[in-house]
Design a protein around this motif. Structure first.
Motif, PDB file in Angstrom:
ATOM      1  N   ILE A  19       0.716  -1.127   0.026  1.00  0.00           N
ATOM      2  CA  ILE A  19       0.183   0.029  -0.034  1.00  0.00           C
ATOM      3  C   ILE A  19       0.921   1.250   0.066  1.00  0.00           C
ATOM      4  N   GLY A  20       2.184   1.061   0.448  1.00  0.00           N
ATOM      5  CA  GLY A  20       3.003   2.390   0.277  1.00  0.00           C
ATOM      6  C   GLY A  20       2.979   3.299   1.361  1.00  0.00           C
ATOM      7  N   ILE A  21       2.732   4.494   1.330  1.00  0.00           N
ATOM      8  CA  ILE A  21       3.210   5.410   2.250  1.00  0.00           C
ATOM      9  C   ILE A  21       2.033   5.197   3.448  1.00  0.00           C
ATOM     10  N   PRO A  22       0.680   4.909   3.502  1.00  0.00           N
ATOM     11  CA  PRO A  22      -0.176   4.390   4.363  1.00  0.00           C
ATOM     12  C   PRO A  22       0.449   3.640   5.367  1.00  0.00           C
ATOM     13  N   THR A  23       1.321   2.941   5.188  1.00  0.00           N
ATOM     14  CA  THR A  23       2.154   1.919   6.210  1.00  0.00           C
ATOM     15  C   THR A  23       2.644   2.810   7.330  1.00  0.00           C
ATOM     16  N   MET A  24       3.057   3.910   6.897  1.00  0.00           N
ATOM     17  CA  MET A  24       3.592   4.835   8.090  1.00  0.00           C
ATOM     18  C   MET A  24       2.489   5.088   9.087  1.00  0.00           C
ATOM     19  N   PHE A  25       1.318   5.521   9.140  1.00  0.00           N
ATOM     20  CA  PHE A  25       0.522   5.876   9.820  1.00  0.00           C
ATOM     21  C   PHE A  25       0.307   4.568  10.907  1.00  0.00           C
ATOM     22  N   GLY A  26       0.214   3.317  10.294  1.00  0.00           N
ATOM     23  CA  GLY A  26       0.100   2.158  11.324  1.00  0.00           C
ATOM     24  C   GLY A  26       1.436   2.129  12.050  1.00  0.00           C
ATOM     25  N   TYR A  27       2.535   2.089  11.280  1.00  0.00           N
ATOM     26  CA  TYR A  27       3.774   2.062  12.096  1.00  0.00           C
ATOM     27  C   TYR A  27       4.074   2.977  13.297  1.00  0.00           C
ATOM     28  N   VAL A  28       3.607   4.360  12.851  1.00  0.00           N
ATOM     29  CA  VAL A  28       3.711   5.355  14.038  1.00  0.00           C
ATOM     30  C   VAL A  28       2.951   4.662  15.271  1.00  0.00           C
TER      31      VAL A  28
END
Length: 226
Positions: free
Chosen positions: A40-49
């Motif tokens: 999914i690309g960039i939205p991964t960052m939201f979950g990992y935060v």
């Protein structure tokens, strides 16, 4: 010594069940991050935060748990010591009718021990709450970020991401906190065992020093060699 064998040594056995999570969890987190990023690309960052915010929280809990464990061990040692003294001096206790007074002392010590145990159990309960809610929070952040960015996810993407987050939950929200908890839980027993193992060295050094001092007092003359 009985307390060291029955309680303190078992902490190391519990530690070695979880110690590998300390290095395996970061490796698995990075590996899963790469897979989800590919999906999914960039939205991964939201979950990992959201996922990584749990780490400093767990470290804070670990510090508090270690402090509570230290207090618990102190009161446990005190209670065991008092009980042992009462059993050894049972005849004197009966002769002077100290049963009620000593019972009150042990009861108060046990009450303080329970108080420290309850505080530690509250920390453990919060850890369990984080464990069961972590996947939902991380998934909400990930899919919410994907929705805000206007991405359309297929069912294959969603179920793949959910399964990967489920794998991470066991490591980040269960394995790693347990490893940190057991590690902090074993620090105090290790100091107690180390102090006990070095006790004979201190006794030997003290005996040798007293013997040397005594010998120096005995030798009042001097020896002259031609």
């Amino acid at each position: 010594m009985v307390n060291l064998i029955s309680n303190d040594v078992s902490k190391f056995e519990e530690l070695y069940k979880f110690i590998h999570h300390l290095w395996a969890t970061p490796v698995e987190v990075l590996f899963v991050f790469g897979i989800i990023w590919n999906e999914i690309g960039i939205p991964t960052m939201f979950g990992y935060v959201v996922l990584l915010l749990q780490v400093p929280l767990q470290l804070c809990f670990s510090k508090k748990f270690g402090a509570y464990r230290k207090n618990t061990m102190r009161w446990t040692d005190e209670r065991v010591k008092l009980t042992n003294e009462i059993l050894v001096g049972g005849q004197i206790v009966k002769m002077y009718r100290w049963e009620e007074a000593l019972e009150t002392v042990i009861h108060n010590t046990r009450k303080k021990e329970f108080k420290s145990i309850r505080k530690a159990n509250r920390i453990r309960a919060i850890n369990m709450a984080i464990y069961f809610s972590s996947v939902s929070l991380v998934s909400l952040a990930t899919f919410g970020g994907s929705w805000l960015m206007g991405q359309t996810l297929s069912s294959a993407n969603i179920f793949t991401i959910l399964s990967l987050f489920g794998v991470l939950r066991n490591q980040v929200a269960a394995g790693l906190p347990s490893a940190i908890e057991k590690f902090s839980d074993s620090l105090i027993p290790s100091k107690c065992i180390n102090r006990f193992m070095n006790l004979w060295k201190q006794t030997h050094a003290k005996t040798f020093e007293e013997h040397s001092t005594d010998m120096s007092k005995r030798i009042s003359g001097s020896i002259i060699m031609d």
